[in-house]
Structures are given as structure tokens and as C-alpha cells.
Scaffold this active site. Structure first.
Site, PDB file in Angstrom:
ATOM      1  N   GLU A   1      22.705  43.076  47.810  1.00 17.50           N
ATOM      2  CA  GLU A   1      23.336  41.481  48.120  1.00 17.50           C
ATOM      3  C   GLU A   1      22.437  41.092  49.107  1.00 17.50           C
ATOM      4  OE1 GLU A   1      27.798  41.650  47.620  1.00 17.50           O
ATOM      5  OE2 GLU A   1      27.485  42.627  49.466  1.00 17.50           O
TER       6      GLU A   1
ATOM      7  N   LYS B   1      37.477  40.740  51.043  1.00 16.92           N
ATOM      8  CA  LYS B   1      37.587  40.442  52.571  1.00 16.92           C
ATOM      9  C   LYS B   1      38.713  40.376  53.400  1.00 16.92           C
ATOM     10  CE  LYS B   1      32.804  39.076  51.130  1.00 16.92           C
ATOM     11  NZ  LYS B   1      31.690  37.978  51.547  1.00 16.92           N
TER      12      LYS B   1
ATOM     13  N   SER C   1      27.361  34.967  46.018  1.00 22.09           N
ATOM     14  CA  SER C   1      27.703  33.728  45.318  1.00 22.09           C
ATOM     15  C   SER C   1      27.644  33.881  43.988  1.00 22.09           C
ATOM     16  CB  SER C   1      26.822  32.472  45.851  1.00 22.09           C
ATOM     17  OG  SER C   1      26.788  32.436  47.224  1.00 22.09           O
TER      18      SER C   1
ATOM     19  N   GLU D   1      28.149  42.095  56.005  1.00 16.23           N
ATOM     20  CA  GLU D   1      28.901  41.430  57.295  1.00 16.23           C
ATOM     21  C   GLU D   1      29.430  42.311  58.173  1.00 16.23           C
ATOM     22  OE1 GLU D   1      32.013  39.842  54.682  1.00 16.23           O
ATOM     23  OE2 GLU D   1      30.510  38.333  53.963  1.00 16.23           O
TER      24      GLU D   1
ATOM     25  N   HIS E   1      28.188  46.928  53.983  1.00 13.78           N
ATOM     26  CA  HIS E   1      28.278  45.387  53.529  1.00 13.78           C
ATOM     27  C   HIS E   1      27.580  44.601  54.624  1.00 13.78           C
ATOM     28  CE1 HIS E   1      29.607  41.278  52.797  1.00 13.78           C
ATOM     29  NE2 HIS E   1      29.822  41.613  51.721  1.00 13.78           N
TER      30      HIS E   1
ATOM     31  N   ASN F   1      35.613  41.883  46.072  1.00 13.64           N
ATOM     32  CA  ASN F   1      35.730  42.223  47.591  1.00 13.64           C
ATOM     33  C   ASN F   1      36.598  40.856  48.156  1.00 13.64           C
ATOM     34  OD1 ASN F   1      35.346  42.821  50.327  1.00 13.64           O
ATOM     35  ND2 ASN F   1      33.012  42.355  49.972  1.00 13.64           N
TER      36      ASN F   1
ATOM     37  N   GLY G   1      28.326  34.189  50.282  1.00 11.78           N
ATOM     38  CA  GLY G   1      29.197  33.020  50.802  1.00 11.78           C
ATOM     39  C   GLY G   1      28.565  31.789  51.000  1.00 11.78           C
TER      40      GLY G   1
END
Ligand code: PGA
Length: 255
Positions: A168, A12, A214, A98, A96, A10, A174
Site C-alpha cells: 500500500e 477504517k 485508491s 495510518e 497499516h 478495510n 485515500g
């Protein structure tokens, strides 16, 4: 029946047209003809076509980081499943964290996107995961259940062949704070329990559940050695071809 691991890169909101080509070329060079693991690259929309040209003829697939639920029309800035199919996408990522958190996407929105992707024949990665506070409060399994039930509402058992769940944990994305292999194993089992309740034991057993948050070459092997962890969704480390390839190779060794 053994589940084939799936590793997604991904990217991003990273890469330009030319650096996306460079990265895709480096990834394909490093991975060669890897087929034990299904590899999917998720570049930003403007770079999809360029990456598709690099990976055409390789075993690797192209995916979109998001999509809108309508096919065409007055939806400024949105991108639809037919557009993604036309540039070679075979996968779409929805849910996701985010997008759930920064852009306030609800399970209902994620569900509409999931239906659009599946209706058009795309494969789907559906991401779910709890925040740090929710984990502290002992709500992890409840959150996963709510997100899965909401995001998969109306998706039938036959379509589940084309759905991969990405677990996730938000606190791991991250941040460098990877879930421990035990935490991942427990959460993946909780995901399968919900899938079994929704679709029965056979669908739950066949469904692939990948871990994201991560993932690095240093922790990938331990995570993927866990029963029920069928690959990884990789953010930061997918921007370095050698690291991404090492993660894919760890997934291959876990089979
Ligand atoms: P990360 O991102 O590997 O940078 O933690 C994972 C993801 O968001 O899919």
C-alpha cells in the site's frame, strides 16, 4: 500453483453498529456465493460481532483492523487476539500506514502484533508501503525491504502460509492517486524478492501480495491483471457495497 486472490474491505473508522449491519448485509447480498476470491471484512472493533452474525454461514471472513500484542492485562483501550477470536475474527491487519504514520507504530511494534496474531492462529495481513517522498528519492525497494524484514522478524516459514502482504503506497491511500499497474507490478516483485531472501523461492511464490491504495471498480481489473497482484485491500470503495462487489468480481475474473 495459482494463488487465490484475496480482497479485504478495510472500513477504517466508519460505520456504527446499525450501519455496519446494513453494509455487511448489502455486501453479502451483492457477492452471493463468491468463492474464487477470498473476501475479508474489517469493521471497527465495536461492530465486529454484529458483522459476524451477518456473514456467519457465508464464504466471507471477519478481520480486525488492529490488535495488541499482549493477551490480557492493564493495557487500557487495547484489544487482544483472544478477544478477537472469541467474536469470530479469523484475520488481523497489522502495519497499516495510518497506524505507522498517525500513531507512530514502528516495525518493532508491528512485529510484536504479527507474532501475537500468528501465535493465536489468526491469519495476518501485513501492510507495507513507501511514502511519496521515499518513492521520489528512489527508496521504494529499500523501504519495502526494511518494513518486511522488521515486521516479519522471527516469523518462521511455516507461519507464512497464514500471512498476506498488502503493498500500500502511502501516497495512494485515500488520495485517488492509484499506483499504475506497472508500479504495482514492480513493487510486488520487490516484495517477493525480499520474501525469497528471507524464506526461499517456494514461500515467496506461494505468498499472496495484494495491492491497496485508491482501488475502485474502474481500476481494479487493470491492477489485478498484473502478474504478482493477488487481490486488493480496499478502503473508501469498501464502504459502498456495489463498488466493493465490483472489485471482488474483477479479482475473480483475474484468476
Ligand atoms: P483507500 O484505502 O482504498 O481508501 O485508498 C486503502 C487502505 O488504506 O487500505
Amino acid at each position: 500453483m495459482a494463488r487465490r486472490p484475496i480482497v479485504g474491505g478495510n472500513w477504517k473508522m466508519n460505520t456504527t453498529y446499525t450501519s455496519a449491519i446494513d453494509l455487511a448485509e448489502a455486501v453479502t447480498r451483492q457477492l452471493g456465493e463468491e468463492t474464487a476470491v477470498q473476501v475479508v471484512l474489517f469493521p471497527p472493533f465495536p461492530n465486529l460481532q454484529a458483522v459476524e452474525q451477518v456473514i456467519a454461514g457465508t464464504p466471507f471472513d471477519l478481520g480486525a483492523q488492529d490488535l495488541f500484542w499482549e493477551d490480557w492485562g492493564a493495557y487500557t483501550g487495547e484489544v487482544s487476539a483472544p478477544m478477537l477470536l472469541a467474536v469470530g475474527c479469523r484475520w488481523a491487519l497489522v502495519g497499516h500506514s495510518e497506524r505507522r504514520h498517525l500513531l507512530h507504530e514502528s516495525d518493532e511494534i508491528v512485529n510484536r502484533k504479527a507474532h501475537s496474531a500468528l501465535r493465536h492462529g489468526l491469519n495476518l495481513i501485513l501492510a507495507v508501503g513507501e511514502t511519496g517522498e521515499q518513492r521520489q528519492a528512489g527508496q521504494t525497494n529499500q523501504v519495502l525491504e526494511r518494513q518486511l524484514r522488521g515486521s516479519l522478524a522471527g516469523v518462521d516459514a511455516a507461519a507464512m502460509e497464514r500471512v498476506v502482504i498488502a503493498y500500500e503506497p502511502v501516497w495512494a491511500i485515500g488520495t485517488g492517486h492509484t499506483a499504475t499497474p506497472e508500479q504495482a507490478c514492480q513493487a510486488h516483485a520487490a516484495v517477493r524478492t525480499v520474501l525469497a531472501a528471507l524464506y526461499g523461492p517456494d514461500v515467496a511464490e506461494a505468498a499472496r501480495v495484494q495491492y491497496g491504495g485508491s482501488v475502485t471498480p474502474a481500476n481494479a481489473a487493470d491492477l489485478m491483471a498484473q502478474p504478482g497482484v493477488d487481490g486488493a485491500l480496499v478502503g473508501g470503495a469498501s464502504l459502498k457495497a456495489a463498488d466493493f462487489a465490483a472489485i471482488v468480481q474483477a479479482a475473480a475474473r483475474s484468476t
